[in-house]
Enzyme design. Sequence first.
Site, PDB file in Angstrom:
ATOM      1  N   ASP A   7       0.886  -1.166   0.000  1.00 45.61           N
ATOM      2  CA  ASP A   7       0.000   0.000   0.000  1.00 45.61           C
ATOM      3  C   ASP A   7       0.923   1.215   0.000  1.00 45.61           C
ATOM      4  OD1 ASP A   7      -1.632   2.152   0.593  1.00 45.61           O
ATOM      5  OD2 ASP A   7      -2.311   1.400   2.542  1.00 45.61           O
ATOM      6  N   LYS A  69       2.772  11.470  -3.610  1.00 45.57           N
ATOM      7  CA  LYS A  69       1.795  10.650  -4.351  1.00 45.57           C
ATOM      8  C   LYS A  69       0.759  11.525  -5.056  1.00 45.57           C
ATOM      9  CE  LYS A  69      -1.652   6.996  -3.611  1.00 45.57           C
ATOM     10  NZ  LYS A  69      -2.115   5.973  -2.647  1.00 45.57           N
ATOM     11  N   GLU A 146      -7.306   0.310  -4.574  1.00 46.26           N
ATOM     12  CA  GLU A 146      -7.342   0.326  -3.104  1.00 46.26           C
ATOM     13  C   GLU A 146      -8.676  -0.164  -2.535  1.00 46.26           C
ATOM     14  OE1 GLU A 146      -5.988   4.268  -2.087  1.00 46.26           O
ATOM     15  OE2 GLU A 146      -3.944   3.811  -2.712  1.00 46.26           O
ATOM     16  N   ASP A 169     -12.587   5.263   2.941  1.00 42.95           N
ATOM     17  CA  ASP A 169     -11.137   5.378   3.145  1.00 42.95           C
ATOM     18  C   ASP A 169     -10.766   6.829   3.447  1.00 42.95           C
ATOM     19  OD1 ASP A 169      -8.382   5.416   3.065  1.00 42.95           O
ATOM     20  OD2 ASP A 169      -8.205   4.239   1.224  1.00 42.95           O
TER      21      ASP A 169
HETATM   22  P1  ADP Z   1      -2.759   7.656   3.628  1.00 41.13           P
HETATM   23  O1  ADP Z   1      -3.750   6.677   3.107  1.00 41.13           O
HETATM   24  O2  ADP Z   1      -3.056   9.074   3.249  1.00 41.13           O
HETATM   25  O3  ADP Z   1      -1.349   7.284   3.397  1.00 41.13           O
HETATM   26  P2  ADP Z   1      -3.270   6.798   6.419  1.00 41.13           P
HETATM   27  O4  ADP Z   1      -4.410   5.899   6.139  1.00 41.13           O
HETATM   28  O5  ADP Z   1      -2.047   6.199   6.975  1.00 41.13           O
HETATM   29  O6  ADP Z   1      -2.919   7.734   5.207  1.00 41.13           O
HETATM   30  O7  ADP Z   1      -3.822   7.933   7.420  1.00 41.13           O
HETATM   31  C1  ADP Z   1      -3.020   8.942   7.913  1.00 41.13           C
HETATM   32  C2  ADP Z   1      -3.878   9.879   8.732  1.00 41.13           C
HETATM   33  O8  ADP Z   1      -4.474   9.146   9.805  1.00 41.13           O
HETATM   34  C3  ADP Z   1      -3.097  11.024   9.370  1.00 41.13           C
HETATM   35  O9  ADP Z   1      -3.807  12.229   9.179  1.00 41.13           O
HETATM   36  C4  ADP Z   1      -3.084  10.648  10.842  1.00 41.13           C
HETATM   37  O10 ADP Z   1      -3.062  11.800  11.680  1.00 41.13           O
HETATM   38  C5  ADP Z   1      -4.371   9.898  10.997  1.00 41.13           C
HETATM   39  N1  ADP Z   1      -4.351   8.969  12.127  1.00 41.13           N
HETATM   40  C6  ADP Z   1      -3.547   7.910  12.318  1.00 41.13           C
HETATM   41  N2  ADP Z   1      -3.787   7.323  13.489  1.00 41.13           N
HETATM   42  C7  ADP Z   1      -4.786   8.042  14.085  1.00 41.13           C
HETATM   43  C8  ADP Z   1      -5.488   7.947  15.327  1.00 41.13           C
HETATM   44  N3  ADP Z   1      -5.195   6.998  16.198  1.00 41.13           N
HETATM   45  N4  ADP Z   1      -6.440   8.870  15.564  1.00 41.13           N
HETATM   46  C9  ADP Z   1      -6.741   9.842  14.688  1.00 41.13           C
HETATM   47  N5  ADP Z   1      -6.131   9.983  13.507  1.00 41.13           N
HETATM   48  C10 ADP Z   1      -5.156   9.096  13.207  1.00 41.13           C
HETATM   49 MG    MG Z   2      -4.347   4.980   2.159  1.00 37.40          MG
END
Ligand code: ADP
Ligand code: MG
Length: 558
Positions: A7, A69, A146, A169
């Site tokens: 991912d 990205k 995804e 998502d």
């Molecule tokens: P992407 O798909 O954009 O790569 P992710 O699915 O990893 O991103 O999500 C990242 C986001 O999730 C960030 O904004 C982060 O602050 C938020 N995030 C991660 N863990 C938590 C949590 N426990 N509570 C609230 N927000 C969270």
């Molecule tokens: Mg993602």
Amino acid sequence: MAIIGIDLGTTNSLACVCKNGKPLLIPNPLGQVLTPSVVSIDQDGKILVGSVARERLISHPEASASSFKRFMGTSKVFLLAGQEFTPQELSSFVLRQLKEDAERFLGEKVTEAVISVPAYFNDHQRYATKEAGSLAGLHVERLVNEPSAAALAASRISGKEEGSYLVFDFGGGTLDVSIVDYFDNVIEIIAVSGDNRLGGDDFDEIIARRFCSLHQMDYDNLDPACQFSLLRLAEDCKRQLTGKNKADLVWEAENKKMTITHVELAELCQGIFDRVSQVVESALRDSDRASGDIDQVVLVGGSSKMPVISFYLQTLLKKKPCIIGSPDEVVAMGAGIYAGIKTRQQDIHDLVLTDICPFTLGTDVVNHSDTDNPILSPIIERNSILPCSKTRCYTNSYDNQSHICIGIFQGEAYYCRDNIKLGAIEMDILPVPAGQAHIEVCFSYDINGILEVEVTDHQKKQVRKKMLASDHLRMSQEELDERLEALQSYKLMPPGGIRTRLVLARGERLFAQLLGPRRQQAADAIQMIHNALLTQNDQQIINCLKAAQEIFDRLEGL
Ligand code: ADP
Ligand code: MG
């Protein structure tokens, strides 16, 4: 030789392998499965990927990059320590890191990967993702969407094989909602809807703005470094709120503090919820489904972990969303399951809808505040149903203009330079005073993805036409080989000293953020680590790193 699923996220990336039919997430050298999609170059020219690079976004912004990205498939170039990189080259460093981590974890070579991409990714973006794989030494035979990966993981892990899914998502900077059907070994994406400017970052900003208004500070006029630091603190505060009812944001450098509760956050985020509901409703509308037709609502992405989000969705859809493991791991698990299926030479068919236009098509208009930097004027907006034909009228920008050049762009970015240029039409027009020309631009997009652009000057009664099928912006094999060789000279940081590097990077970040005696404490701790390293005594180094972490925790108010 193993095949892994990846991912490759905007904020975080993960790798997953299938062992005995079960997806297993691969830890990085820090023991974490999430690797921030951040790249930084250190003073020796070594490439740092992940948490260390993320700390360096603050301490060494000129040598670091994140969120690349968003620009996959465009001609944007990132400058890191004076060297130029394309988005796919930066992505290739992340992929190389994940590949090497997987090889260490599995004890065998990894040569092939299944990489997930957003369902709305166009041909260029998909091609750029494959190119990133090649540059990382990975053969990418298969890209998976995804939401399909998430639906596959949900069905396998929950044991409910078939059904209609709503995949929600919510990541760092984007929200993607998809309606996905999984029947008879075919996963079909029925509709996608999204907001590519809505994500976890928005909550961080709302919390930061709230903090500023409470302390009579002007968020918009904070200097960029301060704004960045405050956003990081706001993010920590938001994450803490996921586990408890209230959380503190303590800004040591400014000697200021705020306490926030769930209820307060929910009130502040009303605007975000409205945007979320629009996206969910438009996905349901496009798929001709009602929420009652959905078998499972799957929560995906880090921001879906927030209790306010699942609560809001449950109210909106009148259905309890299912959480499969940790939401930010679901897509990687699905990609890992795909990789496992591929290893066994079986297949699941993954179809993307073909009857909508997943991206916006438009032309360039003059930007009066920066004339070298034209703005996108959308003509056919993303998610328009195909075939589709739209016309917009434009005029001349100065007196007696006798020639126009209509650029044709694809993408969602405000500035044309951040979108893909598909072509241009030039034509002579009747010279008239500014604002009096009547130029009609018509875009017609057919079911096969062929775009026809027609420009008409009504005063001159002249028409120009152009047909476009996009296939440029691709590297030839020679160019690819050349870049591959050039990139080989960039070495990734070896995993050995990574914990030390992370503590040091954190110290340097705090040094950049703090002032006065607190800043001095960060400097002293950094010096203490360097002194311990000189002794080459492992126990002493471990003790010292622990002591430094405690100092840093205290400085951050954790
Ligand atoms: P992407 O798909 O954009 O790569 P992710 O699915 O990893 O991103 O999500 C990242 C986001 O999730 C960030 O904004 C982060 O602050 C938020 N995030 C991660 N863990 C938590 C949590 N426990 N509570 C609230 N927000 C969270
Ligand atoms: Mg993602």
